[in-house]
Design an enzyme around this catalytic site. Structure first.
Site, PDB file in Angstrom:
ATOM      1  N   HIS A  26      82.334  53.156  40.529  1.00 29.01           N
ATOM      2  CA  HIS A  26      82.137  53.054  41.981  1.00 29.01           C
ATOM      3  C   HIS A  26      80.652  53.042  42.305  1.00 29.01           C
ATOM      4  CE1 HIS A  26      82.416  57.318  40.918  1.00 29.01           C
ATOM      5  NE2 HIS A  26      81.520  57.524  41.871  1.00 29.01           N
TER       6      HIS A  26
ATOM      7  N   HIS B 295      77.833  53.942  45.403  1.00 25.44           N
ATOM      8  CA  HIS B 295      77.579  54.688  46.635  1.00 25.44           C
ATOM      9  C   HIS B 295      76.666  53.873  47.548  1.00 25.44           C
ATOM     10  CE1 HIS B 295      78.853  58.727  44.987  1.00 25.44           C
ATOM     11  NE2 HIS B 295      78.583  58.112  43.843  1.00 25.44           N
TER      12      HIS B 295
HETATM   13  P1  5GP Z   1      80.358  60.344  41.384  1.00 30.80           P
HETATM   14  O1  5GP Z   1      79.770  61.705  41.204  1.00 30.80           O
HETATM   15  O2  5GP Z   1      81.496  60.162  40.438  1.00 30.80           O
HETATM   16  O3  5GP Z   1      79.379  59.233  41.379  1.00 30.80           O
HETATM   17  O4  5GP Z   1      80.890  60.322  42.864  1.00 30.80           O
HETATM   18  C1  5GP Z   1      82.155  60.661  43.246  1.00 30.80           C
HETATM   19  C2  5GP Z   1      82.119  60.671  44.752  1.00 30.80           C
HETATM   20  O5  5GP Z   1      83.450  60.683  45.205  1.00 30.80           O
HETATM   21  C3  5GP Z   1      81.410  61.883  45.347  1.00 30.80           C
HETATM   22  O6  5GP Z   1      80.397  61.449  46.225  1.00 30.80           O
HETATM   23  C4  5GP Z   1      82.516  62.630  46.067  1.00 30.80           C
HETATM   24  O7  5GP Z   1      82.086  63.164  47.279  1.00 30.80           O
HETATM   25  C5  5GP Z   1      83.557  61.563  46.277  1.00 30.80           C
HETATM   26  N1  5GP Z   1      84.940  62.022  46.239  1.00 30.80           N
HETATM   27  C6  5GP Z   1      85.481  62.919  45.374  1.00 30.80           C
HETATM   28  N2  5GP Z   1      86.802  63.051  45.604  1.00 30.80           N
HETATM   29  C7  5GP Z   1      87.083  62.216  46.649  1.00 30.80           C
HETATM   30  C8  5GP Z   1      88.303  61.924  47.337  1.00 30.80           C
HETATM   31  O8  5GP Z   1      89.365  62.457  47.058  1.00 30.80           O
HETATM   32  N3  5GP Z   1      88.210  61.036  48.353  1.00 30.80           N
HETATM   33  C9  5GP Z   1      87.036  60.426  48.706  1.00 30.80           C
HETATM   34  N4  5GP Z   1      87.079  59.549  49.722  1.00 30.80           N
HETATM   35  N5  5GP Z   1      85.878  60.680  48.067  1.00 30.80           N
HETATM   36  C10 5GP Z   1      85.907  61.567  47.045  1.00 30.80           C
END
Ligand code: 5GP
Length: 138
Positions: A102, A104
């Site tokens: 993903h 951001h």
């Molecule tokens: P990563 O650390 O993997 O790059 O980012 C994961 C992102 O997903 C984080 O910014 C976190 O806030 C978001 N996130 C985690 N769980 C959920 C969820 O259940 N729903 C949504 N919409 N975002 C989530």
């Protein structure tokens, strides 16, 4: 590590968990980050399964970044941001917490620091209000 089909984003993609959805096409899905680092923080996912950038089929990047660009413009306009930060984490050591690739999209304003990554859960009404602003600019 191999791709876990029961990660949170895989469940959102299958409609098994809810999200505040902004945009969807055949290859990508965009929705509000539940723990935003700024008002209007958006996530964009390819639908194809991969843990991160490193194991993704390169064919996903064209459609993925077309959606990232489209949403980045809408986030900037809809949120009235001064700029946009785009981030993408690969592996726990890099800060990745959900293991489906993903990107951001984080709106930025002059002098406003980012909140902590995966910090505080946002109120659903706030997420929906920001989503309405972004979708009005899509
Ligand atoms: P990563 O650390 O993997 O790059 O980012 C994961 C992102 O997903 C984080 O910014 C976190 O806030 C978001 N996130 C985690 N769980 C959920 C969820 O259940 N729903 C949504 N919409 N975002 C989530």
């Amino acid at each position: 590590m191999s791709y876990d089909p029961n990660n949170i984003f895989a469940k959102i993609l299958r409609g098994e968990l809810p999200c505040v959805k902004l945009y969807e096409d055949d290859h990508t899905l965009a929705f509000m980050d539940i723990m935003p680092q700024a008002e209007g923080h958006v996530l964009v996912l390819p639908k194809a399964p991969s843990e991160s950038l490193l194991d993704a089929d390169p064919a996903v990047f064209g459609p993925l970044f077309a959606t990232v660009q489209r949403l980045a413009k809408a986030v900037k306009d809809g949120m009235g941001a001064d700029g946009i930060t785009v981030t993408q984490f690969n592996g726990p050591a890099a800060g990745q917490t959900v293991f489906h690739l993903h990107v951001h999209i984080i709106p930025r304003w002059e002098g406003v620091a980012l909140r902590r990554h995966s910090g505080t859960m946002e109120n659903a009404d706030v997420l929906k209000a920001n989503a309405a602003k972004i979708m009005a600019a899509l």
